[in-house]
Design an enzyme around this catalytic site. Structure first.
Site, PDB file in Angstrom:
ATOM      1  N   SER A 277       0.803  -1.227   0.000  1.00  0.00           N
ATOM      2  CA  SER A 277       0.000   0.000   0.000  1.00  0.00           C
ATOM      3  C   SER A 277       0.833   1.273   0.000  1.00  0.00           C
ATOM      4  O   SER A 277       0.293   2.350  -0.262  1.00  0.00           O
ATOM      5  CB  SER A 277      -0.935   0.011   1.217  1.00  0.00           C
ATOM      6  OG  SER A 277      -1.872  -1.026   1.136  1.00  0.00           O
TER       7      SER A 277
ATOM      8  N   ASP B 231      -8.816  -3.492   3.772  1.00  0.00           N
ATOM      9  CA  ASP B 231      -7.559  -4.235   3.682  1.00  0.00           C
ATOM     10  C   ASP B 231      -7.295  -5.062   4.932  1.00  0.00           C
ATOM     11  O   ASP B 231      -6.916  -6.234   4.852  1.00  0.00           O
ATOM     12  CB  ASP B 231      -6.425  -3.232   3.452  1.00  0.00           C
ATOM     13  CG  ASP B 231      -5.061  -3.868   3.387  1.00  0.00           C
ATOM     14  OD1 ASP B 231      -4.765  -4.536   2.387  1.00  0.00           O
ATOM     15  OD2 ASP B 231      -4.269  -3.690   4.343  1.00  0.00           O
TER      16      ASP B 231
END
Length: 524
Positions: free
Chosen positions: A110, A337
């Site tokens: 990320s 996530d």
């Protein structure tokens, strides 16, 4: 134990009974298609206005399978079969695909992806706000390799800017908007190695308060990284893990307050009650830190202390829209996530549904005439659902079949790897013997891992508003902020917008100048 034959019988029954009556008539589908065609034909007249405002919604880990499953869940929460439901992002007229790889990773993280879609350049995994010349954990490779973000470009153009996230505000996604770090995990100086500190690198929380001192709105979690080590948390007084972490003794919240002009109204809040009591018309700067670390999952959220993502977005927009020059707002549904990493699909999908609600809230408060809205993900996950489930099957339910090997049922939702690999007496766990509808149920996985991993496939990009049509095919992920900047006449894309401040109307030709002729120097 559920009989395999019963599972199959139930599946057959559901297949026959869950077809809505109107869908049995071919005219229903033809009329629907004609309406869609009519709307598509309207798109031939492109919106080439200047995007006064830009909103970017980032669903962390929100791959296409997550979008589809969230769509079904949203419908089922409203007592529908689910598949026919439209998410708010489904209503956006332009859709593209984004290639998510990092410069050194086929399956990305990320941090490197955030650098791509915020700063316009691809980078190494684990690094934020720096080019690929910076190596992870190596502080001495940072200097000279910093890259700035669209949030900085917007602020330099006189716009208001904001960050709203359900993670800590110094997590990977938001940090790429303001920080330059060789390691995404340097949340405070407590997490940094002595070598990095001695070489002069600063932690991400420190950079949040110092790099761009006039970010108008910051909301999310992360209180403990702002306070001296062992400072008791205001909410969790007895929890040692919630205490301050900083070794340098700084109180970054006090520093944040000290940087604000005296004639401006700045407010720090730490709970939902304080946030909703604010009068946005009398707020110039807002810092809201609602948890010591990441915010709670939506399903676990305390309505007294923690605002929802939708509520934070509404307050942020009421503050940012006061600027006549416009604004840039980054909104992250970050715990999608986390739910996937933990194998907790129910948590992940409810996070996605809440982010979609926030998208709807933003749409109701803005206009497509002057606001470009982009919804995308940084990466996907090894999350899937299948098994020939019948129409209307609970998204968290069983597939109408059993394994060819162990003759046991399985849930429609599965993971390629992760913590859901369960063995009982040497065999795969029988899911009919557990509560697979529980909020924290870990869906079964094929390979045992402590944490489920990201997926490497392309992710969707949804866009509406000025210049949304520039997101139209398969793109490198770092293309996204170039489009947002071009549409809003900031960053490198100033020359073709010289008319923007004069009040004269732009010509479509002027806005469609080839991007190749634009200087990119101000981006880096």
């Amino acid at each position: 134990m559920i009989s395999p034959f019963l599972v199959l019988a139930i599946g057959t029954c559901l297949t026959n009974s869950f077809v809505p009556e109107k869908e049995r008539d071919p005219s229903y589908w033809r009329q629907q298609a004609q309406e869609t065609l009519k709307n598509a034909l309207k798109l031939q007249k492109l919106n080439t206005n200047v995007a006064k405002n830009v909103i970017m919604f980032l669903g962390d880990g929100m791959g296409v399978s997550t979008v589809t499953a969230a769509r079904i869940l949203k419908g089922q929460l409203h007592h529908n079969t689910g598949e026919e439901t439209r998410l708010e992002m489904d209503k956006f007229p332009f859709v593209a695909l984004s290639k998510t790889y990092n410069t050194n990773a086929q399956v990305p993280d990320s941090a490197g992806t955030a650098t791509a879609y915020l700063c316009g350049v691809k980078a190494n995994e684990g690094t934020v706000g720096v080019s690929a010349a910076t190596e992870r954990t190596r502080c001495n490779t940072t200097q000279g390799n910093e890259v700035t973000s669209i949030l900085r470009w917007a602020k330099d153009a006189g716009k208001s800017v904001g960050i709203v996230t359900t993670t800590r505000v110094n997590h990977a996604t938001p940090s790429a908007a303001y920080a330059h770090s060789a390691d995404r995990d340097w949340y405070s100086d407590n997490e940094m190695p002595p070598e990095a500190l001695s070489q002069g690198c600063k932690d991400i929380a420190y950079q949040l308060m110092h790099n761009i001192k006039d970010i108008d709105v910051i909301m999310g979690g992360g209180r403990k990284y702002m306070y001296p080590k062992n400072r008791t948390d205001v909410e969790y007084e007895l929890d040692e893990k919630a205490r301050g972490t900083r070794l340098d003794g700084l109180d970054l919240i006090s520093i944040w307050k000290s940087f604000k002009p005296r004639h401006k109204h700045s407010h720090y809040v730490w709970n939902r009650t304080e946030l909703l009591a604010l009068d946005p018309s009398r707020v110039d700067y807002l810092l809201g830190l609602f948890e010591p670390g990441d915010m709670q999952y939506e399903l676990n959220r305390n309505n007294l202390t923690d605002p929802s993502l939708s509520e934070m977005v509404e307050v942020a927009l009421r503050i940012l829209t006061k600027n006549l020059k416009g604004f840039f707002l980054l909104v992250e549904g970050g715990r999608i996530d986390h739910g996937h990493h933990e194998g907790k699909a129910k948590q992940a999908l409810h996070e996605a549904v809440e982010m979609d609600q926030a998208i709807g809230k933003a749409g109701a408060m803005t206009s497509q005439k002057d606001t470009l809205t982009v919804v995308t993900a940084d990466h996907s996950h090894v999350f899937t659902f299948g098994g020939y489930t019948p129409r209307g099957n609970s998204i968290f339910g069983l597939a109408p079949m059993v394994s060819d090997t162990d003759k046991k049922p399985f849930t429609a939702i599965l993971y390629g790897n992760g913590p859901g690999y369960k063995v009982v007496d040497g065999e795969r766990e029988n899911v009919s013997m557990v509560d697979y509808a529980h909020n924290n149920y870990q869906a079964q996985s094929a390979v045992p891992l402590r944490h489920e991993t990201h997926g490497g496939e392309d992710v969707a990009v949804f866009a509406k508003g000025p210049m949304a049509h520039l997101l139209h095919g398969v793109h490198e992920q770092n293309y996204i902020p170039h489009v947002m900047a071009y549409a809003s006449c900031i960053g490198a894309n100033l020359d073709h917008c010289a008319w923007a401040g004069s009040g004269s109307a732009p010509s479509p030709g002027a806005l469609l100048l080839p991007l190749a002729v634009l200087s990119l120097r101000t981006l880096f």
